[in-house]
Design a protein around this motif. Sequence first.
Motif, PDB file in Angstrom:
ATOM      1  N   ASP A 217       0.602  -1.424   0.075  1.00 24.15           N
ATOM      2  CA  ASP A 217      -0.014  -0.201  -0.103  1.00 24.15           C
ATOM      3  C   ASP A 217       0.845   1.119   0.204  1.00 24.15           C
ATOM      4  O   ASP A 217       1.842   1.443   0.728  1.00 24.15           O
ATOM      5  CB  ASP A 217      -0.789  -0.006   1.212  1.00 24.15           C
ATOM      6  CG  ASP A 217      -2.068   0.998   1.205  1.00 24.15           C
ATOM      7  OD1 ASP A 217      -1.506   2.287   1.278  1.00 24.15           O
ATOM      8  OD2 ASP A 217      -2.959   0.854   0.726  1.00 24.15           O
ATOM      9  N   PRO A 218       0.658   2.066  -0.835  1.00 24.65           N
ATOM     10  CA  PRO A 218       1.324   3.400  -0.850  1.00 24.65           C
ATOM     11  C   PRO A 218       1.521   4.356   0.309  1.00 24.65           C
ATOM     12  O   PRO A 218       2.388   4.993   0.243  1.00 24.65           O
ATOM     13  CB  PRO A 218       0.927   4.025  -1.993  1.00 24.65           C
ATOM     14  CG  PRO A 218      -0.540   3.579  -2.219  1.00 24.65           C
ATOM     15  CD  PRO A 218      -0.413   2.216  -1.843  1.00 24.65           C
ATOM     16  N   PRO A 223       4.960   9.995   3.233  1.00 23.88           N
ATOM     17  CA  PRO A 223       5.274  10.807   4.298  1.00 23.88           C
ATOM     18  C   PRO A 223       4.239  11.667   4.690  1.00 23.88           C
ATOM     19  O   PRO A 223       4.263  11.926   6.059  1.00 23.88           O
ATOM     20  CB  PRO A 223       6.537  11.749   3.852  1.00 23.88           C
ATOM     21  CG  PRO A 223       7.137  10.794   2.875  1.00 23.88           C
ATOM     22  CD  PRO A 223       6.121  10.314   2.141  1.00 23.88           C
ATOM     23  N   GLN A 224       3.449  12.297   4.123  1.00 25.22           N
ATOM     24  CA  GLN A 224       2.476  13.075   4.527  1.00 25.22           C
ATOM     25  C   GLN A 224       1.294  12.116   5.041  1.00 25.22           C
ATOM     26  O   GLN A 224       0.996  12.764   6.057  1.00 25.22           O
ATOM     27  CB  GLN A 224       1.919  13.764   3.105  1.00 25.22           C
ATOM     28  CG  GLN A 224       0.803  14.757   3.424  1.00 25.22           C
ATOM     29  CD  GLN A 224       0.158  15.671   2.062  1.00 25.22           C
ATOM     30  OE1 GLN A 224       0.674  15.507   1.112  1.00 25.22           O
ATOM     31  NE2 GLN A 224      -0.953  16.118   2.459  1.00 25.22           N
ATOM     32  N   TRP A 225       1.090  11.243   4.618  1.00 22.11           N
ATOM     33  CA  TRP A 225       0.022  10.249   5.045  1.00 22.11           C
ATOM     34  C   TRP A 225       0.502   9.709   6.501  1.00 22.11           C
ATOM     35  O   TRP A 225      -0.204   9.788   7.675  1.00 22.11           O
ATOM     36  CB  TRP A 225      -0.392   9.219   4.419  1.00 22.11           C
ATOM     37  CG  TRP A 225      -1.777   8.483   4.808  1.00 22.11           C
ATOM     38  CD1 TRP A 225      -2.945   8.626   4.453  1.00 22.11           C
ATOM     39  CD2 TRP A 225      -1.823   7.355   5.763  1.00 22.11           C
ATOM     40  NE1 TRP A 225      -3.737   7.895   5.212  1.00 22.11           N
ATOM     41  CE2 TRP A 225      -2.993   6.918   5.957  1.00 22.11           C
ATOM     42  CE3 TRP A 225      -0.692   6.641   6.346  1.00 22.11           C
ATOM     43  CZ2 TRP A 225      -3.492   6.097   6.918  1.00 22.11           C
ATOM     44  CZ3 TRP A 225      -1.232   5.685   7.404  1.00 22.11           C
ATOM     45  CH2 TRP A 225      -2.360   5.376   7.580  1.00 22.11           C
ATOM     46  N   LEU A 226       1.796   9.431   6.411  1.00 24.13           N
ATOM     47  CA  LEU A 226       2.276   8.931   7.805  1.00 24.13           C
ATOM     48  C   LEU A 226       2.362   9.882   8.738  1.00 24.13           C
ATOM     49  O   LEU A 226       2.279   9.718  10.307  1.00 24.13           O
ATOM     50  CB  LEU A 226       3.735   8.063   7.548  1.00 24.13           C
ATOM     51  CG  LEU A 226       3.658   6.956   6.860  1.00 24.13           C
ATOM     52  CD1 LEU A 226       4.987   6.565   6.298  1.00 24.13           C
ATOM     53  CD2 LEU A 226       2.854   5.738   7.613  1.00 24.13           C
ATOM     54  N   GLY A 227       2.653  11.308   8.291  1.00 26.18           N
ATOM     55  CA  GLY A 227       2.522  12.345   9.300  1.00 26.18           C
ATOM     56  C   GLY A 227       1.175  12.671   9.812  1.00 26.18           C
ATOM     57  O   GLY A 227       1.160  12.911  11.011  1.00 26.18           O
ATOM     58  N   GLU A 228       0.168  12.379   9.106  1.00 30.99           N
ATOM     59  CA  GLU A 228      -1.464  12.428   9.591  1.00 30.99           C
ATOM     60  C   GLU A 228      -1.586  11.312  10.573  1.00 30.99           C
ATOM     61  O   GLU A 228      -2.148  11.689  11.638  1.00 30.99           O
ATOM     62  CB  GLU A 228      -2.230  12.623   8.534  1.00 30.99           C
ATOM     63  CG  GLU A 228      -2.217  13.574   7.715  1.00 30.99           C
ATOM     64  CD  GLU A 228      -2.650  15.024   8.411  1.00 30.99           C
ATOM     65  OE1 GLU A 228      -3.724  15.099   8.927  1.00 30.99           O
ATOM     66  OE2 GLU A 228      -1.525  15.781   8.980  1.00 30.99           O
ATOM     67  N   LEU A 229      -1.098  10.094  10.417  1.00 30.06           N
ATOM     68  CA  LEU A 229      -1.299   9.097  11.156  1.00 30.06           C
ATOM     69  C   LEU A 229      -0.649   9.666  12.602  1.00 30.06           C
ATOM     70  O   LEU A 229      -1.160   9.037  13.616  1.00 30.06           O
ATOM     71  CB  LEU A 229      -0.800   7.912  10.567  1.00 30.06           C
ATOM     72  CG  LEU A 229      -0.965   6.662  11.582  1.00 30.06           C
ATOM     73  CD1 LEU A 229      -2.364   6.267  12.017  1.00 30.06           C
ATOM     74  CD2 LEU A 229      -0.174   5.431  11.110  1.00 30.06           C
ATOM     75  N   ALA A 230       0.494   9.687  12.556  1.00 28.94           N
ATOM     76  CA  ALA A 230       1.252  10.360  13.715  1.00 28.94           C
ATOM     77  C   ALA A 230       0.622  11.248  14.420  1.00 28.94           C
ATOM     78  O   ALA A 230       0.449  11.143  15.790  1.00 28.94           O
ATOM     79  CB  ALA A 230       2.843  10.635  13.368  1.00 28.94           C
TER      80      ALA A 230
END
Length: 462
Positions: A217-218, A223-230
């Motif tokens: 899964d992309p 980084p942007q999506w993982l930043g939102e998850l964080a």
Amino acid sequence: MLGAALLVSSLGGLGACQKAEEEAAPAPEPAAVAPGRCIYTSPFTQAEECRDYTGKGWSAETAEADCKALANSTFTKAEACAYPKTLGRCVLDGGKDDEYSIVFPGEDAAQCASTQRGCELFGGGKFLPDACEGVIDEPGNPDPEGSVFQWPTQVCVDPKAGEPAGENGGKVCTFGAISGCTEPGRAFTDYASCEPVLTQRPYWPAPPSDFKTPDDDPRLSDPQWLGELAWVTEQVEACGCVCCHSEKAAPAEGPSNWYIEAGPIWTDSFYPTGLALAAGWVSSAALGAYPPDENNGFSRDVAGLPTTDPARMVAFFEGELLRRGFKKEDFASETPFGGPLYEQSLYVPSDCDAGQGVDAAGKITWTGGDARYVYILSADAKNPGAPPNLDLPEGTLWRLDVPWSAAPVKSGITYGEILPNTKQGHPAEGSPEKLVPGTKYYLYVWADVGIPITRCLFNVPL
């Protein structure tokens, strides 16, 4: 904790059922059960449960309609719940026309104590053991230790070493509540205890969803999506939700359903209904919430999880739902979260039975047992709900509170009198307004928060 539920779906849609207002009676033998049974899946525990409609007021039509409101349900006419082994059954509204029983299949003794506790303390029913016979407390007398609702208090302490000064004169102030949050960027468990929080909602070590994001899964490399998850993770860690939804903070039995250590994307551990709550697609208003200015900027009026940025939180969880193929309309008929708290908000009171109410001398009489909260309200007042924002509805004239550490009071107290080891929950100061003879009022009595035992309208004698 919003996903925690011992009897959550079974006892009232998405939570524990309403407190029976009289002592629950033993369930009839299964062979006599009519007009049918309902087998369904708890959306939180993902366990199969079965409902027997045992009261004489049920028809096949009304029982089937009730069944359809439960998740993944199947109604079968003229048959009773039948399993080779069951933990036992929880009888609700025993002896009344709308009596029904929840049957719990299985024989795992480790589930017995929490099942009984959920039935009797949170559900207000009577637990009749089967496989649990001999491994729980005497039916009708579950261990009360740690079960009484501990009212949230705000604690202000110095920040942990290496952290910036707090926003309240250098101190960090946090309400020890399931809906409470510490300052953004800090951990709730560093500034508040989970012990009182665990008395404020039923806890159950429910399994997580088996949904898994594909390895390719992309999102896993975005980084942007993982930043939102964080950011979402940080928001959750700051709030009382971690007391049930973190491996580090939950009881030894494990977290309840979703938890923030699940990986690689921990939101995979949500079931769809939990995601819908977080996105605000299904209302959870009945669970109560602090206003942002009292809760370090965290609100829960739009998103289901407390957040300092509701639009951002909603957008994230809407994305989680959309990537699983869900649309908002898929949850249009979903019962609002809150279980008994939501159901109780819909309750329409009728006149008190003879002997209940407030007499000319101010003596308050109720049935159903000892009480921790006694309300006298105007006749048109809304039903009391969860603290911190729903427990004093407009029209509350007087409330007597019994702290969790003291013994509850018996029927027969006097209006406006503050007994030893109790306190006046309302009004904040002074005596309550006098009751007017010939006027109708609302008597609402809780055995504990969210567990009503008497709810009826009375006239003060002339």
